[in-house]
Design an enzyme around this catalytic site. Structure first.
Site, PDB file in Angstrom:
ATOM      1  N   HIS A 146      -9.790   9.420   2.514  1.00 32.30           N
ATOM      2  CA  HIS A 146      -9.218   8.769   1.411  1.00 32.30           C
ATOM      3  C   HIS A 146      -9.228   9.377  -0.133  1.00 32.30           C
ATOM      4  CE1 HIS A 146      -8.170   4.205  -0.263  1.00 32.30           C
ATOM      5  NE2 HIS A 146      -8.134   3.766   1.496  1.00 32.30           N
ATOM      6  N   HIS A 159     -11.992   9.294   6.067  1.00 26.65           N
ATOM      7  CA  HIS A 159     -11.827   7.956   6.452  1.00 26.65           C
ATOM      8  C   HIS A 159     -10.986   7.481   7.180  1.00 26.65           C
ATOM      9  CE1 HIS A 159     -11.033   4.010   4.675  1.00 26.65           C
ATOM     10  NE2 HIS A 159      -9.504   4.428   5.624  1.00 26.65           N
ATOM     11  N   GLU A 167       0.788  -1.297   0.382  1.00 24.25           N
ATOM     12  CA  GLU A 167       0.086   0.558   0.335  1.00 24.25           C
ATOM     13  C   GLU A 167       1.539   1.135  -0.406  1.00 24.25           C
ATOM     14  OE1 GLU A 167      -4.081  -1.463   1.682  1.00 24.25           O
ATOM     15  OE2 GLU A 167      -2.519  -0.323   3.347  1.00 24.25           O
ATOM     16  N   ARG A 179      -1.769   9.164   8.601  1.00 22.97           N
ATOM     17  CA  ARG A 179      -1.300   8.363   8.933  1.00 22.97           C
ATOM     18  C   ARG A 179      -1.117   6.845   7.799  1.00 22.97           C
ATOM     19  NH1 ARG A 179      -5.512   3.277   9.038  1.00 22.97           N
ATOM     20  NH2 ARG A 179      -6.182   4.667   7.786  1.00 22.97           N
ATOM     21  N   ARG A 222      -1.907   9.033   0.908  1.00 14.57           N
ATOM     22  CA  ARG A 222      -2.365   8.868   0.710  1.00 14.57           C
ATOM     23  C   ARG A 222      -3.447  10.967   0.564  1.00 14.57           C
ATOM     24  NH1 ARG A 222      -6.169   5.187   4.749  1.00 14.57           N
ATOM     25  NH2 ARG A 222      -5.628   3.141   3.809  1.00 14.57           N
TER      26      ARG A 222
HETATM   27  P1  FAD Z   1     -14.390   0.636  15.522  1.00 13.24           P
HETATM   28  O1  FAD Z   1     -14.284  -0.458  14.850  1.00 13.24           O
HETATM   29  O2  FAD Z   1     -15.205   1.262  14.145  1.00 13.24           O
HETATM   30  O3  FAD Z   1     -15.812   0.368  16.740  1.00 13.24           O
HETATM   31  C1  FAD Z   1     -16.502   1.636  17.804  1.00 13.24           C
HETATM   32  C2  FAD Z   1     -17.073   0.562  17.789  1.00 13.24           C
HETATM   33  O4  FAD Z   1     -17.470   1.787  19.511  1.00 13.24           O
HETATM   34  C3  FAD Z   1     -18.594   0.578  17.921  1.00 13.24           C
HETATM   35  O5  FAD Z   1     -18.836  -0.859  18.113  1.00 13.24           O
HETATM   36  C4  FAD Z   1     -19.338   1.674  17.400  1.00 13.24           C
HETATM   37  O6  FAD Z   1     -20.720   1.559  17.653  1.00 13.24           O
HETATM   38  C5  FAD Z   1     -18.545   2.369  19.946  1.00 13.24           C
HETATM   39  N1  FAD Z   1     -19.443   3.510  20.281  1.00 13.24           N
HETATM   40  C6  FAD Z   1     -18.974   4.705  19.600  1.00 13.24           C
HETATM   41  N2  FAD Z   1     -19.611   5.271  19.945  1.00 13.24           N
HETATM   42  C7  FAD Z   1     -20.587   4.940  20.989  1.00 13.24           C
HETATM   43  C8  FAD Z   1     -21.072   5.346  22.296  1.00 13.24           C
HETATM   44  N3  FAD Z   1     -21.434   6.773  22.457  1.00 13.24           N
HETATM   45  N4  FAD Z   1     -21.440   4.210  22.618  1.00 13.24           N
HETATM   46  C9  FAD Z   1     -21.050   3.454  22.800  1.00 13.24           C
HETATM   47  N5  FAD Z   1     -20.895   2.459  21.855  1.00 13.24           N
HETATM   48  C10 FAD Z   1     -19.913   3.669  21.059  1.00 13.24           C
HETATM   49  N6  FAD Z   1      -7.189   0.726   9.024  1.00 13.24           N
HETATM   50  C11 FAD Z   1      -6.321  -0.597   8.808  1.00 13.24           C
HETATM   51  O7  FAD Z   1      -5.361  -0.401   9.159  1.00 13.24           O
HETATM   52  N7  FAD Z   1      -6.531  -1.047   7.711  1.00 13.24           N
HETATM   53  C12 FAD Z   1      -7.463  -1.015   6.600  1.00 13.24           C
HETATM   54  O8  FAD Z   1      -7.931  -1.790   6.069  1.00 13.24           O
HETATM   55  C13 FAD Z   1      -8.586  -0.556   7.053  1.00 13.24           C
HETATM   56  N8  FAD Z   1      -9.237  -0.392   5.676  1.00 13.24           N
HETATM   57  C14 FAD Z   1     -10.504   0.608   6.130  1.00 13.24           C
HETATM   58  C15 FAD Z   1     -12.211   0.586   5.494  1.00 13.24           C
HETATM   59  C16 FAD Z   1     -12.538   1.402   5.846  1.00 13.24           C
HETATM   60  C17 FAD Z   1     -13.954   1.509   5.179  1.00 13.24           C
HETATM   61  C18 FAD Z   1     -12.747   1.937   7.597  1.00 13.24           C
HETATM   62  C19 FAD Z   1     -13.922   2.881   7.807  1.00 13.24           C
HETATM   63  C20 FAD Z   1     -11.314   2.142   8.037  1.00 13.24           C
HETATM   64  C21 FAD Z   1     -10.690   1.260   6.975  1.00 13.24           C
HETATM   65  N9  FAD Z   1      -9.720   1.567   8.599  1.00 13.24           N
HETATM   66  C22 FAD Z   1      -8.715   0.069   7.999  1.00 13.24           C
HETATM   67  C23 FAD Z   1      -9.512   2.390   9.712  1.00 13.24           C
HETATM   68  C24 FAD Z   1     -10.024   1.046  11.101  1.00 13.24           C
HETATM   69  O9  FAD Z   1     -10.286   0.024  10.732  1.00 13.24           O
HETATM   70  C25 FAD Z   1     -10.157   1.792  12.403  1.00 13.24           C
HETATM   71  O10 FAD Z   1      -9.545   2.942  12.374  1.00 13.24           O
HETATM   72  C26 FAD Z   1     -10.130   0.651  13.087  1.00 13.24           C
HETATM   73  O11 FAD Z   1     -11.362  -0.859  12.715  1.00 13.24           O
HETATM   74  C27 FAD Z   1     -10.459   0.949  14.061  1.00 13.24           C
HETATM   75  O12 FAD Z   1     -11.376   0.189  15.726  1.00 13.24           O
HETATM   76  P2  FAD Z   1     -11.818   0.456  16.209  1.00 13.24           P
HETATM   77  O13 FAD Z   1     -12.284  -0.583  17.654  1.00 13.24           O
HETATM   78  O14 FAD Z   1     -11.386   1.926  17.237  1.00 13.24           O
HETATM   79  O15 FAD Z   1     -13.237   1.777  16.011  1.00 13.24           O
HETATM   80  C1  SIN Z   2      -7.312   0.703   2.589  1.00 16.77           C
HETATM   81  O1  SIN Z   2      -8.081  -0.027   2.306  1.00 16.77           O
HETATM   82  O2  SIN Z   2      -7.042   1.234   1.339  1.00 16.77           O
HETATM   83  C2  SIN Z   2      -7.843   1.330   3.826  1.00 16.77           C
HETATM   84  C3  SIN Z   2      -6.481   0.485   4.706  1.00 16.77           C
HETATM   85  C4  SIN Z   2      -6.377   1.388   5.740  1.00 16.77           C
HETATM   86  O3  SIN Z   2      -7.239   2.410   5.832  1.00 16.77           O
HETATM   87  O4  SIN Z   2      -5.208   1.536   6.366  1.00 16.77           O
END
Ligand code: FAD
Ligand code: SIN
Length: 517
Positions: free
Chosen positions: A234, A342, A113, A377, A281
Site C-alpha cells: 500500500h 498490505h 479509489e 488487486r 497502487r
Molecule cells: P482476516 O480478517 O485477516 O482473518 C484471518 C483470521 O485467521 C484471524 O481470525 C486470525 O486470527 C486467523 N488465523 C490466522 N492464522 C491462524 C492459525 N494458524 N490458526 C488459527 N487462526 C488463524 N480490503 C478491502 O476490500 N477494503 C478495504 O477497505 C480494506 N482495507 C484494509 C485496511 C487494512 C489496514 C488492511 C490490513 C487490509 C485492508 N483490506 C481491505 C484487505 C482486507 O481487509 C482483507 O483482505 C480481508 O479482511 C481478509 O479477510 P479474511 O477473513 O480472509 O482474513
Molecule cells: C484502503 O482503504 O486504502 C484499503 C483499501 C483496500 O485495501 O482495498
C-alpha cells in the site's frame, strides 16, 4: 464432532460460519487471537459493488481485469462482480450499517479509489472493517445454536488421509494458548480462512497474525498454491516512527482529492501516470519509493489541506484522530506517508466454490487464490471476494454434506507426537530476521540476485522444530520461490533485471508439494 471446521474468524471465516449454521450445519470456528483479530477489523476504504445507475458490471469487471495486468481469471471476476449486490444484501441482513447520504432515498455514500472508473465503494466512514466485524460477531452471539467458537487456538497443521485413493483433509492440529499439548480436531469439511501474509515483511499494514500460516499448511498438505510473488504494497501508511503499529492512510483519502507531494511540495506523480495521485497502487508505491531515494528523504506527503476541515472529519474521523494523536492536524498539515506490505494476491488455489485441489478443504478470503486479483488487486475488491466466495463455498458444502460424508479420525496421530514437545519456543527474534530479509530482498522493487541472496538467508534459518515458526518461514520461502520463477515485471512483481512484461509469462506458476503426504 462438527460438520465444518472453520480456521480463522475474519470476514471470510465468519461469513462461512454464519451461513453454514443458517443452512443447518454444525460449525467449530477457531481463531488464533481474541475476537476481533485479523485484517478485516482494520479495513478502512470499504467494499466495492456497482451501485450508481451510470455504473455497470462491465465497467467493474474491466477495472478489475485492468488492475490484474493480464493474469485475472475472467470467469471468476465475473462471479465476483455480478454477485456483489447479493453479498452487500447479505451483509445488510446481518446488520452492517454502511454510511448513507441524507437524501430522499438515503442512498449509500460511495468512495472513489484508485483504478475504479466510478464511485462504487460502500463504506462506514473510515472504519468499514470494524463495523463489519461488529455486525458479524453480534450475529454470532445472537445465534445460540450451530456454532462453537474457540479463541486463542492456533492451527499448526492440517490432517489429511487417503480415502478411496484420494487425498482428503479431515481435520487440523490445534494448540490452545498456554497448552502444553496440541490436539487433533476432526470434521467432515475444513475451511481455511486464515487471511493474508503481510507480516512476513518488516513494514506492514496487517495485524500480527497475518503470517501466511494457512498457505504453508495447505501447501504442506499437498494443496496447489499460486501467485505468491504478488504482494501488494500500500503506498500510504502513516510515517510515524513513534508508533508501534503501522497505521493505514486509506486510498479513499486520495479519492477525496488528496495530492502526493515531496517535501518541497512538488507533485511528483505528474508525468508518472495520467491519474497522477490516484494511479494504481503498484505505480504509486514505486513512485514514492523512487522519490524517497531521489530526494534522500524518509517519507513523502499526502496533502488534503485544500478540503474543508468539516468534510475531512466527517469522512475520515478515525484517520483524523489517529494523525492528531501523532500531532498532525491533517486539515492543516501534510500527512507523512511511506509504503508498507498490505495484501497477498496469491495463495491457495480455489475454484468458483472455493474448493482447493484437496478434497474436503476449502480456502476463503485472503488466503485463497481465486484468480480474481491476477497480478494486482483492485482496491476494495478483497472484502467483496471474501463474502462472495465464502457464500459460494457454503452452497457447495451444503450439497456435499448431504451426500453423507462422515468424520474420519486417525488413531495415534503421529503429527501430534512430533508437535507436543514443541510448543514453547520463543520466536520473536527469528520472525524479525525473516521480516528483514523479505523487506530487503523481496520488497517493492526486486532483482534476481537479491531474491537469490534472500532465499539463501532464509534457508539458513533454523526453526528449532517449532511448527508455528516453521509455517512463518515456509511461507516466506514459498513467496521468494514464486518471485524467482517470474522473470519479468508484471503487476506487483517489479524486477530490475527483467523490467519488461513477457508474453510467455502470461501464466500462473502453480506450486505443489511433491511429497503429498
Ligand atoms: P482476516 O480478517 O485477516 O482473518 C484471518 C483470521 O485467521 C484471524 O481470525 C486470525 O486470527 C486467523 N488465523 C490466522 N492464522 C491462524 C492459525 N494458524 N490458526 C488459527 N487462526 C488463524 N480490503 C478491502 O476490500 N477494503 C478495504 O477497505 C480494506 N482495507 C484494509 C485496511 C487494512 C489496514 C488492511 C490490513 C487490509 C485492508 N483490506 C481491505 C484487505 C482486507 O481487509 C482483507 O483482505 C480481508 O479482511 C481478509 O479477510 P479474511 O477473513 O480472509 O482474513
Ligand atoms: C484502503 O482503504 O486504502 C484499503 C483499501 C483496500 O485495501 O482495498
Amino acid at each position: 464432532m462438527h460438520d465444518i471446521l472453520v480456521i480463522g474468524a475474519g470476514i471470510a471465516g465468519l461469513t462461512v460460519a454464519l451461513k453454514a449454521a443458517e443452512n443447518g450445519n454444525s460449525v467449530l470456528l477457531l481463531t488464533k487471537g481474541g475476537k476481533p483479530d485479523g485484517s478485516t477489523n482494520y479495513a478502512q476504504g470499504g467494499i466495492a459493488s456497482v451501485t450508481l445507475p451510470e455504473d455497470s458490471f462491465e465497467s467493474h469487471i474491466a477495472d478489475t481485469l485492468e488492475a490484474g495486468d493480464g493474469l485475472c481469471n475472467k470467469k471468476q471476476v465475473e462471479i465476483l462482480v455480478k454477485n456483489a449486490p447479493e453479498a452487500i444484501e447479505q451483509l445488510l441482513k446481518w446488520g452492517v450499517n454502511f454510511t448513507t447520504i441524507k437524501n430522499d432515498e438515503n442512498s449509500f455514500s460511495l468512495h472513489l479509489e484508485g483504478g475504479h472508473s466510478f464511485r462504487r465503494i460502500l463504506h462506514t466512514a473510515d472504519l468499514t472493517g470494524k463495523e463489519i466485524m461488529r455486525a458479524l460477531l453480534s450475529q454470532l452471539k445472537f445465534r445460540s445454536k450451530g456454532i462453537d467458537f474457540l479463541e486463542h487456538s492456533t492451527v499448526l497443521d492440517l490432517i489429511t488421509k487417503k480415502i478411496n485413493g484420494k487425498l482428503r483433509c479431515i481435520g487440523a492440529i490445534v494448540a490452545e494458548k498456554n497448552a502444553k499439548k496440541a490436539k487433533a480436531i476432526y470434521a467432515k469439511t475444513v475451511v481455511l480462512a486464515t487471511g493474508g501474509a503481510g507480516c512476513l515483511w518488516l513494514h506492514s499494514t496487517n495485524p500480527p497474525d497475518a503470517c501466511g500460516e494457512g498457505i504453508s499448511m495447505a501447501y504442506r498438505a499437498g494443496a496447489a498454491c499460486q501467485d505468491l510473488e504478488f504482494m501488494q504494497f500500500h503506498p500510504t501508511s502513516l510515517y510515524a516512527p513513534q508508533l508501534k503499529k503501522t497505521f493505514l492512510i486509506s486510498e479513499a483519502v486520495r479519492g477525496f482529492g488528496g495530492i502526493l507531494k515531496n517535501s518541497k511540495g512538488e507533485e511528483f506523480m505528474n508525468g508518472v501516470h495520467p491519474l497522477r495521485s490516484l494511479a494504481p497502487r503498484d505505480i504509486v508505491a514505486r513512485a514514492i519509493l523512487r522519490e524517497m531515494q531521489r530526494t534522500g528523504k524518509d517519507c513523502m506527503y499526502l496533502d488534503v489541506t485544500h478540503r474543508k476541515a468539516k468534510d475531512i472529519k466527517t469522512y475520515f474521523p478515525n484517520i483524523y484522530a489517529k494523525c492528531l494523536d501523532c500531532k498532525i492536524d491533517i486539515a492543516k498539515d501534510w500527512i507523512p506517508v511511506v509504503p508498507a506490505a498490505h495484501y497477498m494476491c496469491g495463495g491457495v488455489i480455489a475454484d468458483s466454490y472455493s474448493r482447493t485441489t484437496i478434497k474436503g478443504l476449502y480456502a476463503c478470503g485472503e488466503v485463497a487464490a481465486t484468480g480474481v486479483h491476477g497480478a494486482n488487486r483492485l482496491a476494495s475488491n478483497s472484502l467483496l471476494e471474501s463474502v462472495v466466495f465464502s457464500l459460494k463455498a457454503c452452497e457447495d458444502i451444503n450439497k456435499t454434506l448431504g451426500m453423507g460424508y462422515k468424520i474420519w479420525g486417525i488413531k495415534n496421530n503421529s503429527q501430534l507426537s512430533t508437535l507436543n514437545s514443541q510448543l514453547t519456543v520463543n520466536f520473536k527474534k527469528l520472525k524479525k530476521e525473516v521480516k528483514t530479509i523479505m523487506w530487503e530482498h523481496c520488497g517493492i522493487v526486486r532483482s534476481t540476485e537479491g531474491l537469490k541472496i534472500g532465499m539463501e538467508k532464509l534457508l539458513k534459518l533454523e526453526t528449532h522444530g517449532c511448527f508455528e515458526l516453521r509455517n512463518f518461514l515456509d511461507c516466506a520461502k514459498l513467496v521468494v520461490e514464486c518471485a524467482l520463477k517470474r522473470k519479468e515485471s508484471r503487476g506487483l512483481q517489479c524486477l530490475t533485471d527483467y523490467p519488461e512484461k513477457k508474453a510467455k509469462y502470461l501464466k500462473h506458476f502453480k506450486i505443489k508439494n511433491a511429497r503429498n503426504r
